[in-house]
Design a protein around this motif. Structure first.
Motif, PDB file in Angstrom:
ATOM      1  N   MET A   1       0.629  -1.275  -0.110  1.00  0.00           N
ATOM      2  CA  MET A   1      -0.108   0.195   0.038  1.00  0.00           C
ATOM      3  C   MET A   1       0.851   1.294  -0.112  1.00  0.00           C
ATOM      4  SD  MET A   1      -1.327  -0.240   4.114  1.00  0.00           S
ATOM      5  CE  MET A   1      -1.520  -2.030   3.666  1.00  0.00           C
ATOM      6  N   THR A   2       0.283   2.422  -0.350  1.00  0.00           N
ATOM      7  CA  THR A   2       0.896   3.757  -0.182  1.00  0.00           C
ATOM      8  C   THR A   2       0.765   4.199   1.100  1.00  0.00           C
ATOM      9  OG1 THR A   2      -1.321   4.836  -0.520  1.00  0.00           O
ATOM     10  CG2 THR A   2       0.062   4.235  -2.526  1.00  0.00           C
ATOM     11  N   ALA A   3       1.780   5.445   1.429  1.00  0.00           N
ATOM     12  CA  ALA A   3       1.636   5.666   2.801  1.00  0.00           C
ATOM     13  C   ALA A   3       0.388   6.245   3.056  1.00  0.00           C
ATOM     14  CB  ALA A   3       2.863   6.917   2.818  1.00  0.00           C
ATOM     15  N   GLU A   4      -0.100   7.116   2.312  1.00  0.00           N
ATOM     16  CA  GLU A   4      -1.605   7.607   2.443  1.00  0.00           C
ATOM     17  C   GLU A   4      -2.453   6.368   2.915  1.00  0.00           C
ATOM     18  OE1 GLU A   4      -5.125  10.184   0.242  1.00  0.00           O
ATOM     19  OE2 GLU A   4      -3.320   9.454  -0.774  1.00  0.00           O
ATOM     20  N   GLN A   5      -2.651   5.257   2.220  1.00  0.00           N
ATOM     21  CA  GLN A   5      -3.297   4.097   2.505  1.00  0.00           C
ATOM     22  C   GLN A   5      -3.230   3.430   4.042  1.00  0.00           C
ATOM     23  OE1 GLN A   5      -5.991   3.027   0.364  1.00  0.00           O
ATOM     24  NE2 GLN A   5      -6.686   2.288   2.180  1.00  0.00           N
ATOM     25  N   ALA A   6      -1.595   3.603   4.095  1.00  0.00           N
ATOM     26  CA  ALA A   6      -1.402   2.974   5.347  1.00  0.00           C
ATOM     27  C   ALA A   6      -1.724   3.622   6.679  1.00  0.00           C
ATOM     28  CB  ALA A   6       0.085   2.694   5.365  1.00  0.00           C
TER      29      ALA A   6
END
Length: 286
Positions: A140-145
């Protein structure tokens, strides 16, 4: 595929029509994909205590209430009947936790009941209808994490407010579908108020989530949601609506070691005095 013997009674009773495939085999159970009428569900077949590799079950069972006093006594004595009842309690703990957490607002598989060591529940699938992946198989991306970590912290808070600590929460016990994370595997769930290990297990659960999501969003590694939630829980100030910040005030006061040592010395001297009085009282009079 060949029907496992534990599922045969469910087929005979009409609860399951067909075993389609084996989904996984874990430390405490094997999971199968089954057909129940028009629905595709999963059947979790618990392994016998002698076959399970899940260790230290006793510390997880501490604080679990057994309503029937005869069963409770048998479990304490460790008789054959008691061991059977203990095994049944271990298996039913998960279905009880699933019903409780679903009612509290935590995303968990919908349970349908536990029958002779077999738990029937919903099969979690992705948008394509395939079995949903575990969190450890998802990138996942940092935003999704950050977003999913916040969801998991919310679920953990709801669990604690419901009096439950997962006890074994990690990236291997979370599924992910198109709507986000789903908590699974709860046979070792503990009573937050009645288990002496609850705080340690709770903090471990939260730290596991922090560590996993933190590999995608390193700023999460600095958060202290576990410590914050537990402190609020202990004072009775934690609720599903409590605003969390992920930080706690640090106690910068140095420990007064001399005072502690003085208290220990005084307690030891008092113990010696009491022992001397007891010995004197035991002596025959002159």
């Amino acid at each position: 595929m060949k029907t496992p013997k534990q599922i045969l009674p469910l087929i005979e009773d009409g609860l399951v029509d067909e075993v389609i495939s084996q989904l996984m085999s874990g430390k405490e159970a094997s999971v199968y994909v089954v057909r129940c009428g028009a629905d595709i569900r999963c059947a979790k077949v618990y392994k016998d205590a002698a076959q399970r590799s899940f260790k230290q079950a006793v510390q997880y069972q501490e604080g679990r209430k057994v309503r029937n006093s005869r069963r409770a006594r048998a479990m304490e004595k460790g008789s054959k009947f008691g061991r059977s009842e203990q095994e049944s309690a271990w298996q039913h703990a998960e279905v009880d936790a699933l019903f409780t957490l679903a009612k509290a607002g935590v995303r968990v598989p919908q349970p349908y009941g536990c029958y002779d060591g077999v738990l029937l529940m919903d099969l979690i699938t992705d948008e394509d209808g395939d079995v949903a992946p575990r969190l450890n198989d998802v990138s996942m991306t940092a935003e999704q994490a950050i977003e999913d970590h916040a969801i998991m912290i919310h679920y953990i808070r709801l669990m604690l407010c419901a009096g439950i600590v997962h006890g074994d929460l990690s990236e291997f016990n979370v599924l992910v579908d198109e709507e986000g994370p789903i908590v699974i595997d709860l046979p070792q769930a503990v009573n937050a108020a009645a288990n002496n290990n609850a705080e340690r297990m709770f903090l471990r659960d939260v730290h596991n989530m922090r560590h996993y999501y933190g590999q995608y969003a390193p700023e999460l590694l600095e958060t202290q949601f576990g410590e914050e939630m537990w402190a609020l829980y202990e004072t009775g100030d934690l609720s599903p609506e409590t605003e969390l910040f992920g930080i706690i005030e640090q106690d910068n006061h140095s420990a007064d070691v001399d005072s502690v040592l003085d208290e220990i010395k005084a307690a030891f001297e008092l113990m010696q005095e009491n022992q001397a009085r007891l010995e004197a009282a035991d002596q025959p009079g002159e």
